[in-house]
Design a protein around this motif. Structure first.
Motif: not given
Length: 551
Positions: A59-71, A153-164
């Protein structure tokens, strides 16, 4: 050749070999512990703590909207109720692996039954549980593969921690079979500028190593491109790189009509990136970051310092600050911690601030003091305004504190339908398309099971936007868009045709929207919007607009 269809995010294009996301770890077997409950408890708690720490680091490394999701994920991992469930299973003699698996599964079922924001968070539990199990088993957690070369990358879905934290030097594009235009994957892909297509039903048919063309602008995946088609992608990419290298121009239509292109920001530190990408100001500054991590409201001094930092980065430019939007998915103990059966329809936004007016007044004080200390053009708006009376209450109070430009968020059908009266009192309106879609379609925007209804292209939503746009034109008041819809380049043209005078979005989306609107006149935009309105569902509206734009 066949063409797979989905919802494209942005206007990008990419080509490369497919690499599929790895399969999830298998569920552990139910076994009796051989080391005892206390030892298993230590193993479980250490694994959970390690995962929570890793998520916070991401979260700290990603910042922005991703930080909120990961926190938020990190907080879920260490939820005391979840820990109690794990302990109960350990006390029955199970292994840490089974206790974690079964507790997370049970917690997931509970959250799904609750629905709303918590229901949507149930999906995040799968990713957290997989990470904890991997720690316990001493293996790598399932995640983004690293084949050693650029790939799609092809996936069923992608976790926020990976997308970020996707490596954009390696991941050329993203294709998912699940998700819609407002899913976490779509939001984070848009914020990071990743070429992505979500909701590709037949994505499972794509094989490792297969070369594909991912065209987000067309919402298509070409699964057997010719050499000429691949070369065409290279030419498109070169043209985009040349355009991106040029200094960004102010937003304007082909006939010279100005359309301010602004940035949505979540904290002052995001300002530099927005400025570098050509943001003409800020259309939505979310102030929640000051409040969500605190057990009590921040002081006036703490707030003022943050607002000054933001305003100083946009000297002479418009900065629209949204007051604290708490409640629903962002409950705060010091504002409103009472249980509500349906918090999305409860005490949130301005309603919550009005019920705790001291917090509202402190925020207005801090903003007024920051405004006096800087040279930006500060606009202040209240969230979740429903009635004309609420509008008059807020704008009168804000002006009493010396704030010159005061407006409201239009996020519910009531305020959209009464926009003519609302804009008698407000200096401007800003349409939050995420919530407006949610309330128009009676579909919780954070609940995956009704994601198909959460589409701002729906003609019912577009007609409400038109109501506000026409009211703004009659009253001579500006009408902005600050929801995710503004980041969709074609939909941005439609919104302008419906009366929007400014668009605010994630900074990464600015270039694509700037390019798109520059190819259409105001008359074009109105014609394209009319085509979208004259349909009965979101898919038809999207296709009608695309056809009209091509003409």
């Amino acid at each position: 050749m066949s063409t797979l269809r989905g919802v494209g995010i942005g206007q990008g294009v990419a080509t490369g070999p497919v690499v599929r996301m790895g399969e999830a770890l298998p569920a552990p077997e139910k076994q009796t512990s051989t080391i005892g409950a206390d030892a298993e408890r230590i193993r479980a708690r250490d694994a959970v703590a390690d995962v929570a720490s890793e998520l916070q680091e991401r979260a700290d490394a990603a910042g922005g909207a991703a930080q909120d999701v990961l926190e938020a994920q990190a907080m879920i991992a260490e939820d005391p109720s979840l820990q109690d469930e794990i302990d109960a299973r350990l006390d029955e003699g199970s292994t840490a692996e089974w206790a974690v698996h079964d507790a997370f599964a049970g917690f997931r079922t509970t959250l799904e039954a609750v629905g709303g924001y918590l229901g949507e968070r149930a999906a995040d539990l799968d990713d957290i549980a997989q990470r904890v199990l991997a720690r316990l088993q001493g293996v790598s957690a399932p995640g983004v593969p690293d084949p050693g070369h650029p790939f799609v990358l092809v996936a069923r879905g992608l976790a926020p921690a990976d997308t970020a934290l996707l490596n954009l030097d390696q991941v050329l594009a993203l294709i998912t079979s699940d998700g819609g235009p407002t899913s976490h994957t779509a939001i984070l892909a848009r914020a990071k500028g990743i070429v992505a297509i979500v909701g590709v039903v037949d994505a499972a048919s794509l094989a490792d190593g297969q070369t594909v063309i991912v065209d987000a602008a067309a919402g298509s995946v070409n699964d057997a491109p010719t050499a000429a088609e691949v070369q065409g992608v290279a030419e498109r990419l070169a043209a985009r790189e040349a355009e991106d290298a040029a200094p960004p121009e102010p937003g304007a239509l082909a006939d010279g009509t100005a359309v301010n292109l602004l940035a949505n920001l979540g904290k002052p530190g995001d300002a530099a990136d927005a400025v570098a990408r050509g943001a003409e100001g800020v259309g939505l500054f979310r102030t929640e970051f000051l409040f969500l991590s605190s057990a009590q409201a921040p002081t006036i001094e703490q707030q003022r310092a943050a607002y000054i930092e933001l305003l100083a980065a946009f000297e002479g430019k418009k900065v629209v600050v949204r007051l604290l939007d708490a409640g629903a998915d962002k409950p705060l103990a010091f504002l409103n911690d009472a249980h509500e059966e349906n918090p999305a329809l409860g005490l949130r936004g301005l309603r919550a601030l009005r019920a705790s007016e001291d917090i509202l007044r402190e925020q207005l004080t801090a903003l007024a003091e920051a405004d006096a200390a800087t040279a930006a053009d500060l606009w202040v708006m209240a969230p979740m305004v429903t009635t004309v009376e609420e509008t008059e209450y807020f704008t009168t109070l804000a002006k009493d504190y010396g704030l010159k430009t005061t407006g409201v968020m239009v996020e519910v059908p009531a305020s959209a339908l009464l926009a003519d009266q609302v804009l008698l009192h407000a200096d401007f309106a800003s349409i939050g398309t995420n919530d407006l879609t949610q309330y128009t379609m009676a579909a919780d925007r954070l609940l995956g099971s009704v994601a198909s209804f959460q589409d701002p292209w729906h003609p019912a939503v577009l007609r409400l936007v038109r109501e506000v746009g026409e009211a703004g034109a009659r009253r001579g008041k500006p009408v902005g868009i600050c929801g995710e819809a503004a980041a969709d380049p074609l939909l941005a043209v439609v919104l302008i045709g419906l009366g929007a005078t400014s668009l605010s979005m994630a900074p990464a989306a600015l270039a694509d929207v700037r390019r798109m609107i520059a190819t259409h006149t105001l008359d074009d935009a109105k014609r394209i919007a009319a085509a979208a309105l004259d349909t009965s569902d979101a898919d038809a509206a999207r296709e009608a607009a695309r056809s009209a734009a091509q003409r």
